[in-house]
Design a protein around this motif. Sequence first.
Motif, short mmCIF file in Angstrom:
data_model
loop_
_atom_site.label_atom_id
_atom_site.label_comp_id
_atom_site.label_asym_id
_atom_site.label_seq_id
_atom_site.Cartn_x
_atom_site.Cartn_y
_atom_site.Cartn_z
N ALA A 107 37.96 40.11 28.22
CA ALA A 107 37.43 39.96 29.58
C ALA A 107 37.84 38.61 30.16
CB ALA A 107 35.91 40.08 29.58
N ARG A 108 37.90 37.60 29.33
CA ARG A 108 38.22 36.27 29.82
C ARG A 108 39.72 36.08 30.01
NH1 ARG A 108 37.65 33.28 25.90
NH2 ARG A 108 35.63 34.12 25.30
N GLU A 109 40.49 36.57 29.05
CA GLU A 109 41.93 36.30 29.08
C GLU A 109 42.71 37.28 29.95
OE1 GLU A 109 43.06 36.28 24.98
OE2 GLU A 109 41.42 34.89 24.50
N GLU A 110 42.14 38.42 30.19
CA GLU A 110 42.84 39.42 31.01
C GLU A 110 41.96 39.81 32.19
OE1 GLU A 110 45.79 40.11 30.58
OE2 GLU A 110 46.30 39.81 28.46
N PRO A 111 41.64 38.84 33.02
CA PRO A 111 40.70 39.14 34.10
C PRO A 111 41.20 40.26 35.01
CG PRO A 111 41.82 37.04 34.47
CD PRO A 111 42.15 37.47 33.08
N ALA A 112 42.50 40.32 35.17
CA ALA A 112 43.04 41.35 36.06
C ALA A 112 42.76 42.73 35.49
CB ALA A 112 44.52 41.14 36.27
N PHE A 113 43.08 42.90 34.23
CA PHE A 113 42.81 44.19 33.62
C PHE A 113 41.32 44.51 33.64
CE2 PHE A 113 46.95 43.94 31.08
CZ PHE A 113 47.52 44.98 31.78
N TYR A 114 40.54 43.54 33.22
CA TYR A 114 39.10 43.80 33.14
C TYR A 114 38.55 44.18 34.51
CZ TYR A 114 34.49 43.64 31.05
OH TYR A 114 33.26 44.01 30.56
N ASN A 115 39.02 43.46 35.50
CA ASN A 115 38.60 43.74 36.86
C ASN A 115 38.96 45.17 37.27
OD1 ASN A 115 38.35 43.74 39.71
ND2 ASN A 115 38.47 41.52 39.70
N ALA A 116 40.20 45.52 37.03
CA ALA A 116 40.64 46.87 37.40
C ALA A 116 39.86 47.92 36.62
CB ALA A 116 42.13 47.02 37.14
N MET A 117 39.57 47.63 35.37
CA MET A 117 38.90 48.62 34.52
C MET A 117 37.44 48.84 34.89
SD MET A 117 40.56 47.06 31.06
CE MET A 117 39.47 47.75 29.83
N PHE A 118 36.74 47.74 35.18
CA PHE A 118 35.29 47.86 35.31
C PHE A 118 34.73 47.45 36.65
CE2 PHE A 118 35.79 47.26 30.63
CZ PHE A 118 35.27 48.50 30.24
N GLU A 119 35.51 46.79 37.46
CA GLU A 119 34.90 46.24 38.67
C GLU A 119 35.63 46.60 39.94
OE1 GLU A 119 33.54 42.24 36.20
OE2 GLU A 119 35.32 42.23 37.44
N SER A 120 36.60 47.46 39.83
CA SER A 120 37.41 47.74 41.01
C SER A 120 36.92 48.96 41.76
CB SER A 120 38.85 47.99 40.58
OG SER A 120 38.91 49.17 39.81
N GLY A 121 35.93 49.62 41.19
CA GLY A 121 35.44 50.82 41.85
C GLY A 121 36.31 52.05 41.59
N VAL A 122 37.34 51.91 40.78
CA VAL A 122 38.14 53.08 40.42
C VAL A 122 37.29 53.98 39.53
CG1 VAL A 122 40.12 53.89 39.10
CG2 VAL A 122 40.31 51.81 40.46
N PRO A 123 37.06 55.21 39.95
CA PRO A 123 36.26 56.11 39.11
C PRO A 123 37.06 56.46 37.85
CG PRO A 123 36.74 57.10 41.27
CD PRO A 123 37.55 55.85 41.16
N VAL A 124 36.38 56.39 36.72
CA VAL A 124 37.07 56.65 35.44
C VAL A 124 37.70 58.03 35.42
CG1 VAL A 124 36.81 56.23 32.98
CG2 VAL A 124 34.99 55.58 34.56
#
Lengths: 246, 246
Positions: A107-124
Amino acid sequence: MSWRKEQRRAERGYHHGNLKEALLQAALGLIAEKGAAGFTFADAARMAGVSAAAPYRHFRDRDELLSSIAQRGFEQFEQRLTAAWDDGRPDTVTAFERVGKAYLAFAREEPAFYNAMFESGVPVDSNPALQAASERAFNIIRAAAERLAALAPPGTPRPPAMMMALHIWSMAHGVASLFSRGDAARRKLPMSPDELLEAEVLIYLRGLGFPTDRRAQAKGAEPPPVPPEASSGSGLPPGGPWGKPK
Amino acid sequence: MSWRKEQRRAERGYHHGNLKEALLQAALGLIAEKGAAGFTFADAARMAGVSAAAPYRHFRDRDELLSSIAQRGFEQFEQRLTAAWDDGRPDTVTAFERVGKAYLAFAREEPAFYNAMFESGVPVDSNPALQAASERAFNIIRAAAERLAALAPPGTPRPPAMMMALHIWSMAHGVASLFSRGDAARRKLPMSPDELLEAEVLIYLRGLGFPTDRRAQAKGAEPPPVPPEASSGSGLPPGGPWGKPK
DNA sequence: CAGCTCATGTAAACCTCGTTCACATGAGCT
DNA sequence: AGCTCATGTGAACGAGGTTTACATGAGCTG
């Protein structure tokens, strides 16, 4: 200003050659900088040196790009968790905690991925491949929980591994999103997010009756009787999992 | 099509009368529908029946509207948590769990507020009033943790209340954002988010050495010796906090 | 190698949104 | 009645998402 565009074109010709990949990389950088919300399709195109319409040859729309990134994120996430778990070596509890740390590290080192995965609103479930990748990643946690559950001390009711996995996931995600990233990290804390999560998990495991002193078990074998050095009868180091109360 | 606008104007005159409030309400509805990311200032204005420029008389920009909503959210959140805590009645553990349930209930029943508060990307420190409201809400959890910590069984090291509060918050937020809202709720679970969180908190409290059987204590008094009905020496009902393994 | 075809890029256009600015309106005070 | 200031309007600008008609050239086919 337009010499730049011309030069770029001269460099690479009319066709980019690897635009899809270039867009993904550009997006990754932009999301890391400004978050998934602030990321724009047009910027990614600019960064790749192509017109604003070009990306549509490779992604249906902006959401599909985001969803692709989330998918890649889950794939890398799975790799990191797998490596951290290391099939439960040297002992289940140690490996389990390592998984927790790997979660936060990701979560810390890959903020972009983490963001896209959990915080971007993209439905799984917007994309089957995404959903599958997400499930594979979760399955690492689940498998680890399974192994841990099998170690439940005799006499204690055996906890459902699925539940344990969900609990651990919620703790890790909770800590990551509240305290470990972006603006949230600005909250003043008495301890680091890593320490916070480690203590949380240890206390939780103790609550399930696990010996949380690593010496008490090895290689997934049934835990031996608590050795005399294990303090206070709980298997925890003196002072509790949160260290000495300074 | 424009008779509508005219009619509206006829109804309310040139001046709206209560535009600020109307905008907040409209935004709340829109956020609940489409998330903070999908919400647009222009839509809110349309919904209130005013031009796109009108909102700027009441909010510096879109972010300020969002931040106002987040602030209101924290205020209502605080009220709900306070009511749930009910000053620790009838006993600390029961009240504590009620706070956890109230957390999830709020996340579920007020998705717009929750979204604005935790998922909209509004930095908590963007506005002093917002920050203060957020801290007041967290203080409820903290105060509850304080009371709980004071009940630590004799002989056990007393856990730092702040840490406990952060742990509980991370669990509640983790469960809420992973399993209890929007798209996330579509993940298939073996139990409801409420049950999941309740079990998680109970196991955690047990890990700290608390008697998690409510009968074992009352009104915040020092817990009496474990009565014989409390099974398995842990104070938990038989089967563990997760119920019978069906 | 000439010619064809299709994947890949471009430019221009359209719509929506956020935001600003000069101007209009009217509620409440003098 | 007249003033004034808070509040609303319309037009305009720039940016982004998306579509469409057109351009380019890589690679196959004969």
